[in-house]
Design a protein around this motif. Structure first.
Motif, PDB file in Angstrom:
ATOM      1  N   LEU A 142      39.181 -21.454 -50.293  1.00 47.78           N
ATOM      2  CA  LEU A 142      37.954 -21.480 -51.076  1.00 47.78           C
ATOM      3  C   LEU A 142      37.902 -20.266 -51.999  1.00 47.78           C
ATOM      4  N   ALA A 143      36.992 -20.323 -52.978  1.00 41.51           N
ATOM      5  CA  ALA A 143      36.891 -19.253 -53.976  1.00 41.51           C
ATOM      6  C   ALA A 143      35.455 -18.745 -54.036  1.00 41.51           C
ATOM      7  N   ARG A 144      35.271 -17.663 -54.807  1.00 47.33           N
ATOM      8  CA  ARG A 144      33.947 -17.085 -55.095  1.00 47.33           C
ATOM      9  C   ARG A 144      33.223 -16.623 -53.828  1.00 47.33           C
ATOM     10  N   GLY A 145      33.973 -16.231 -52.813  1.00 46.47           N
ATOM     11  CA  GLY A 145      33.367 -15.715 -51.596  1.00 46.47           C
ATOM     12  C   GLY A 145      32.803 -16.767 -50.671  1.00 46.47           C
ATOM     13  N   GLU A 146      33.017 -18.055 -50.979  1.00 47.07           N
ATOM     14  CA  GLU A 146      32.460 -19.122 -50.141  1.00 47.07           C
ATOM     15  C   GLU A 146      33.042 -19.053 -48.729  1.00 47.07           C
ATOM     16  N   GLY A 147      32.174 -19.153 -47.743  1.00 45.59           N
ATOM     17  CA  GLY A 147      32.612 -19.213 -46.355  1.00 45.59           C
ATOM     18  C   GLY A 147      33.058 -17.894 -45.759  1.00 45.59           C
ATOM     19  N   THR A 148      32.981 -16.807 -46.517  1.00 46.76           N
ATOM     20  CA  THR A 148      33.425 -15.505 -46.025  1.00 46.76           C
ATOM     21  C   THR A 148      32.377 -14.897 -45.085  1.00 46.76           C
ATOM     22  N   VAL A 191      34.022  -3.589 -56.575  1.00 48.07           N
ATOM     23  CA  VAL A 191      35.167  -4.484 -56.393  1.00 48.07           C
ATOM     24  C   VAL A 191      35.816  -4.608 -57.763  1.00 48.07           C
ATOM     25  N   TRP A 192      37.076  -4.269 -57.824  1.00 49.13           N
ATOM     26  CA  TRP A 192      37.808  -4.243 -59.089  1.00 49.13           C
ATOM     27  C   TRP A 192      38.598  -5.546 -59.251  1.00 49.13           C
ATOM     28  N   GLY A 193      38.577  -6.076 -60.452  1.00 51.89           N
ATOM     29  CA  GLY A 193      39.392  -7.241 -60.767  1.00 51.89           C
ATOM     30  C   GLY A 193      40.536  -6.812 -61.671  1.00 51.89           C
ATOM     31  N   MET A 194      41.763  -6.843 -61.159  1.00 50.30           N
ATOM     32  CA  MET A 194      42.917  -6.433 -61.952  1.00 50.30           C
ATOM     33  C   MET A 194      43.595  -7.664 -62.553  1.00 50.30           C
ATOM     34  N   ARG A 238      29.996 -12.276 -54.111  1.00 48.48           N
ATOM     35  CA  ARG A 238      30.163 -13.712 -54.323  1.00 48.48           C
ATOM     36  C   ARG A 238      29.971 -13.999 -55.815  1.00 48.48           C
ATOM     37  N   GLY A 239      31.078 -14.091 -56.541  1.00 51.89           N
ATOM     38  CA  GLY A 239      30.990 -14.291 -57.979  1.00 51.89           C
ATOM     39  C   GLY A 239      30.327 -13.100 -58.642  1.00 51.89           C
ATOM     40  N   ILE A 240      29.352 -13.373 -59.501  1.00 52.57           N
ATOM     41  CA  ILE A 240      28.640 -12.287 -60.185  1.00 52.57           C
ATOM     42  C   ILE A 240      27.139 -12.382 -59.922  1.00 52.57           C
ATOM     43  N   THR A 241      26.768 -13.015 -58.804  1.00 55.23           N
ATOM     44  CA  THR A 241      25.347 -13.253 -58.556  1.00 55.23           C
ATOM     45  C   THR A 241      24.642 -12.069 -57.934  1.00 55.23           C
ATOM     46  N   ASN A 242      25.363 -11.201 -57.230  1.00 51.42           N
ATOM     47  CA  ASN A 242      24.699 -10.092 -56.539  1.00 51.42           C
ATOM     48  C   ASN A 242      25.253  -8.743 -56.958  1.00 51.42           C
ATOM     49  N   VAL A 243      25.699  -8.642 -58.225  1.00 51.60           N
ATOM     50  CA  VAL A 243      26.366  -7.431 -58.688  1.00 51.60           C
ATOM     51  C   VAL A 243      25.963  -7.119 -60.124  1.00 51.60           C
ATOM     52  N   LEU A 244      26.310  -5.904 -60.560  1.00 49.35           N
ATOM     53  CA  LEU A 244      26.286  -5.559 -61.975  1.00 49.35           C
ATOM     54  C   LEU A 244      27.722  -5.484 -62.474  1.00 49.35           C
ATOM     55  N   LEU A 245      27.907  -5.771 -63.749  1.00 50.77           N
ATOM     56  CA  LEU A 245      29.236  -5.834 -64.356  1.00 50.77           C
ATOM     57  C   LEU A 245      29.465  -4.613 -65.223  1.00 50.77           C
ATOM     58  N   ALA A 246      30.696  -4.104 -65.189  1.00 49.94           N
ATOM     59  CA  ALA A 246      31.007  -2.907 -65.974  1.00 49.94           C
ATOM     60  C   ALA A 246      32.295  -3.107 -66.756  1.00 49.94           C
ATOM     61  N   PRO A 247      32.352  -2.596 -67.984  1.00 48.67           N
ATOM     62  CA  PRO A 247      33.622  -2.536 -68.706  1.00 48.67           C
ATOM     63  C   PRO A 247      34.501  -1.446 -68.101  1.00 48.67           C
ATOM     64  N   VAL A 248      35.807  -1.624 -68.190  1.00 51.53           N
ATOM     65  CA  VAL A 248      36.746  -0.686 -67.584  1.00 51.53           C
ATOM     66  C   VAL A 248      37.761  -0.219 -68.635  1.00 51.53           C
ATOM     67  N   LEU A 249      37.908   1.108 -68.763  1.00 51.34           N
ATOM     68  CA  LEU A 249      38.872   1.692 -69.673  1.00 51.34           C
ATOM     69  C   LEU A 249      39.883   2.516 -68.891  1.00 51.34           C
ATOM     70  N   LEU A 250      41.066   2.679 -69.461  1.00 54.01           N
ATOM     71  CA  LEU A 250      42.126   3.448 -68.830  1.00 54.01           C
ATOM     72  C   LEU A 250      42.155   4.859 -69.398  1.00 54.01           C
TER      73      LEU A 250
END
Length: 446
Positions: A347-353, A404-407, A430-442
């Motif tokens: 499963l995806a998006r944190g379902e069943g975790t 949680v980082w997405g590489m 679980r997806g982007i429903t309970n988080v804030l999103l951030a841009p990432v620079l190197l």
């Protein structure tokens, strides 16, 4: 030069050098109000030297996963499908299906434990989100208020969309059998499961817009569902015949839920010479994306086939992971509730975790018992996140956040990062429903 861009960023906001809402106001301009409302208050940063060390280990993990069918299943697609929990309705089709080579493209979920990144999931699929937020990065870099800060820290941004375009081009070259520059307009049909676009069209449409905007040749992207690919008699639909690529947005679990999954499977695996365009990647490729693979690499017969260096690389980046079924001794997992997370393999998006540290003993025992009875689960050692400095939602009070980082990665290597943050350490994202999103620079590091 300040050594830590995160600390310097907060200082710059406190002293008025940077606006407190830079990510949000930039997202509102290039991505729309939904992302603006979900934006974290600061940019996140990754040390390029640390990333290079991690990615060297990550490529070892991908290589080992790609070898699993041969190490454990004699190269048999059907046998490997059983190990990776392909839905029962699709398993009869595996016997006559060629096992594809692993294509290194996806978005791995990572947590940084304060010493290094750890891999939670491979995300080894074209059906991953966040690449559509690529325009956020150059927009921030070009902001006049941010430019001097970016120069001071030597910041740069990679491009996940370029990786997907490279993958499309690689497939086109492979299909034609030569390396000539493709000519004419590329026509990418982004294919969801039947009935899924009613819910997901707005989520996928920005990805198509990015493909069109970032392509170095004319490209058109549009959405369709599995049922749209064929006429009732099974022939390829007229609007599909001229398409250059199918970008698969569904997984094997969703394919198994098609109105007629056997018929859908047959139509998605046409005979040679069919007018069906190539798919990025084949549905069978999801065998490698099963979270069961993260447990299979720990099996003694796999570990014994690896070099000392390969085993060390896996230990550095992959938490201990165990497949859970009726043969599993649950004693240690019951005892280690505070240090264990239970995940379905497909499963995806944190379902069943179920994270043991978030539930009581009774709930945890019941979850383990259900997983053992049904199989198709892994138990993974918890990775404790390092704290990320930031401001509270009032934009003034300083507090810790947890990421949680997405590489993002492709055939040519690392291609970018996305980041989801919460105020709760150890929260299940679980997806982007309970988080804030951030841009990432190197940044180049100290």
């Amino acid at each position: 030069m300040p050594r830590d861009p995160a600390t310097d960023y907060l200082r710059a906001v406190r002293e008025g050098e940077l606006p407190p809402d830079l990510p949000a106001r930039t997202a509102g301009r290039v991505l729309g109000p939904d992302i603006e409302a979900q934006s974290f208050h600061r940019v996140m940063f990754v040390d390029e030297r640390e990333l290079a060390s991690f990615y060297a280990d990550f490529t070892v993990l991908l290589d080992v996963v790609g070898r699993l069918p041969h190490l454990l299943a004699g190269g048999s697609t059907a046998a490997f499908g059983a190990l990776t929990d392909v839905p029962a309705v699709l398993r009869p089709m595996l016997a006559g299906t060629e096992l594809p080579a692993l294509v290194p493209y996806g978005r791995a979920d990572l947590i940084h434990d304060g010493t290094r990144f750890k891999v939670l999931e491979l995300g080894l699929s074209p059906a991953v989100g966040a690449a559509e937020r690529t325009p956020w990065l150059p927009a921030i870099m070009q902001d006049p208020a941010f430019r001097s800060f970016a120069e001071r820290h030597g910041l740069r941004h990679p491009d996940p969309i370029a990786a997907l375009l490279d993958l499309l081009r690689t497939m086109e070259t492979t299909r034609t059998g030569h390396d000539a520059e493709p000519t004419g307009q590329a026509e990418v049909l982004m294919v969801e499961a039947t009935g899924a676009l009613a819910e997901w069209a707005d989520d996928w449409r920005p990805l198509g817009e990015c493909l069109e905007a970032y392509s170095d040749r004319p490209l058109r992207a549009r959405l369709a569902e599995v049922a749209d690919l064929h006429e009732p008699d099974g022939t390829v639909a007229d609007h599909v015949a001229g398409v250059t690529h199918l970008l698969r947005l569904f997984n094997l679990t969703e394919l198994a839920e098609e109105p007629d999954p056997v018929l859908a499977w047959e139509r998605l695996h046409p005979a040679p010479g069919s007018a069906m365009p190539p798919m990025v990647t084949s549905p069978v490729h999801d065998l490698y994306n099963s979270k069961a693979c993260l447990a299979l690499v720990w099996l003694p017969e796999v570990q014994d086939a690896l070099t000392d260096g390969e085993r060390a690389a896996l230990r550095r980046i992959l938490p201990e992971t165990t497949y859970v079924d009726a043969a599993t001794d649950l004693t240690g997992f019951v005892r280690d509730r505070a240090h264990t997370i239970l995940k379905p393999t497909t499963l995806a998006r944190g379902e069943g975790t179920v994270a043991g540290w978030t539930v009581d003993d009774g709930t945890w025992r019941a979850a383990l018992a259900s997983a053992a009875e049904n199989g198709r689960h892994i138990a993974q050692r918890r990775v404790v996140q390092r704290a990320e400095p930031g401001f509270d939602t009032d934009g003034v009070t300083e507090r810790d956040w947890y990421a949680v980082w997405g590489m993002h990665y492709g055939p040519k290597g690392f291609t970018g990062f996305s980041c989801r943050l919460t105020t709760v350490p150890g929260a299940v994202v679980r997806g982007i429903t309970n988080v804030l999103l951030a841009p990432v620079l190197l940044h180049p590091g100290a």
